[in-house]
Design a protein around this motif. Structure first.
Motif, PDB file in Angstrom:
ATOM      1  N   CYS A   1       0.814  -1.217   0.000  1.00  0.00           N
ATOM      2  CA  CYS A   1       0.000   0.000   0.000  1.00  0.00           C
ATOM      3  C   CYS A   1       0.854   1.276   0.000  1.00  0.00           C
TER       4      CYS A   1
ATOM      5  N   CYS B   1       1.256   1.174   9.170  1.00  0.00           N
ATOM      6  CA  CYS B   1       2.677   1.497   9.006  1.00  0.00           C
ATOM      7  C   CYS B   1       3.126   2.429  10.124  1.00  0.00           C
TER       8      CYS B   1
ATOM      9  N   CYS C   1      -6.113   4.598   6.047  1.00  0.00           N
ATOM     10  CA  CYS C   1      -5.879   3.196   6.446  1.00  0.00           C
ATOM     11  C   CYS C   1      -7.128   2.485   6.964  1.00  0.00           C
TER      12      CYS C   1
HETATM   13 FE1  SF4 Z   1      -1.327   2.276   3.379  1.00  0.00          FE
HETATM   14 FE2  SF4 Z   1      -2.141   2.298   5.883  1.00  0.00          FE
HETATM   15 FE3  SF4 Z   1       0.450   2.080   5.368  1.00  0.00          FE
HETATM   16 FE4  SF4 Z   1      -0.801   4.389   4.922  1.00  0.00          FE
HETATM   17  S1  SF4 Z   1      -0.497   3.402   6.925  1.00  0.00           S
HETATM   18  S2  SF4 Z   1       0.623   3.365   3.514  1.00  0.00           S
HETATM   19  S3  SF4 Z   1      -2.839   3.682   4.256  1.00  0.00           S
HETATM   20  S4  SF4 Z   1      -1.156   0.576   4.855  1.00  0.00           S
END
Ligand code: SF4
Ligand code: URA
Length: 205
Positions: free
Chosen positions: A19, A90, A106
């Protein structure tokens, strides 16, 4: 053979690992997917990965995770009995609180996890999680001091779910008074999960 739900989870986890929907992807080592039993009745939701989680790609593996294991163990649960995940997948730089735009980007992943697990009990760990879940359930969030330890029941996408909010285990690491409140709240979690079990037993009579 892998069942349908396992295939769906693996697909979701692949999406999360690749993602780039918010800027946190730029600084992460690993996106942190959920861990535990996908058939669990109880789901624990933290805030965001920290340093150790970012390195290992697993939730709650650092010192907050050790305290979570201790709290679970006290009520005779293991990680493998429950499902553990985070609002944001993340790590925010320097473990800062996730921004609203990061949470908004997210949250669809968390909603998918909830819809696939269909938990009977959701435990929110800390204010970010409590506030985010309240928003999902269309409820006002009154702040951690007021909300913690209260059990609320919601209808959500054709499921009945009980939500109980408590403190984030990291908050208890240096504050013994928070640790004992967490222990109290976990006792409540144990009680409602036992009530659930005895109700299910009666269903067979
Ligand atoms: Fe994707 Fe969530 Fe990571 Fe942001 S925190 S890059 S929305 S998986
Ligand atoms: N804190 C969180 O909120 N989540 C983790 O996975 C680890 C620490």
């Amino acid at each position: 053979m892998e069942d349908n739900i396992t295939i769906k989870f693996n697909k979701l986890y692949d999406t999360i690992r690749n993602c780039t929907k918010c800027k946190l992807y730029l600084s992460r080592k690993n996106a942190v997917i959920g861990y535990g039993n996908i058939k669990a009745k109880i789901m624990f939701i933290g805030e965001a990965p920290g340093r150790n989680e970012d390195i290992q790609g697993k939730p709650f593996v650092g010192s907050a995770g050790k305290l979570l294991d201790y709290l679970l163990n006290k009520i005779n649960l293991k990680r493998e009995d429950v499902y553990i995940t985070n609002v944001v997948k993340c790590r925010p730089p320097n473990n800062r609180t996730p921004l609203k735009e990061e949470i908004d980007a997210c949250i669809p992943y968390l909603k998918e996890e909830i819809e696939m697990i269909r938990p009977e009990i959701i435990v929110t760990l800390g204010r970010t999680s409590g506030a985010a879940l309240s928003e999902i359930f269309g409820q006002r969030w009154e702040g951690i001091e007021k909300e913690r330890g209260t059990i609320k029941e919601f209808e959500y996408n054709n499921m009945k779910v009980k939500m109980i909010s408590t403190y984030h285990p990291a908050a208890a690491l240096y504050r013994p008074e928070i640790k004992s409140k967490l222990e109290e709240d976990f006792e409540k979690i144990s009680k409602i999960s036992l009530q659930r079990k005895s109700k299910n037993l009666l269903d067979f009579i």
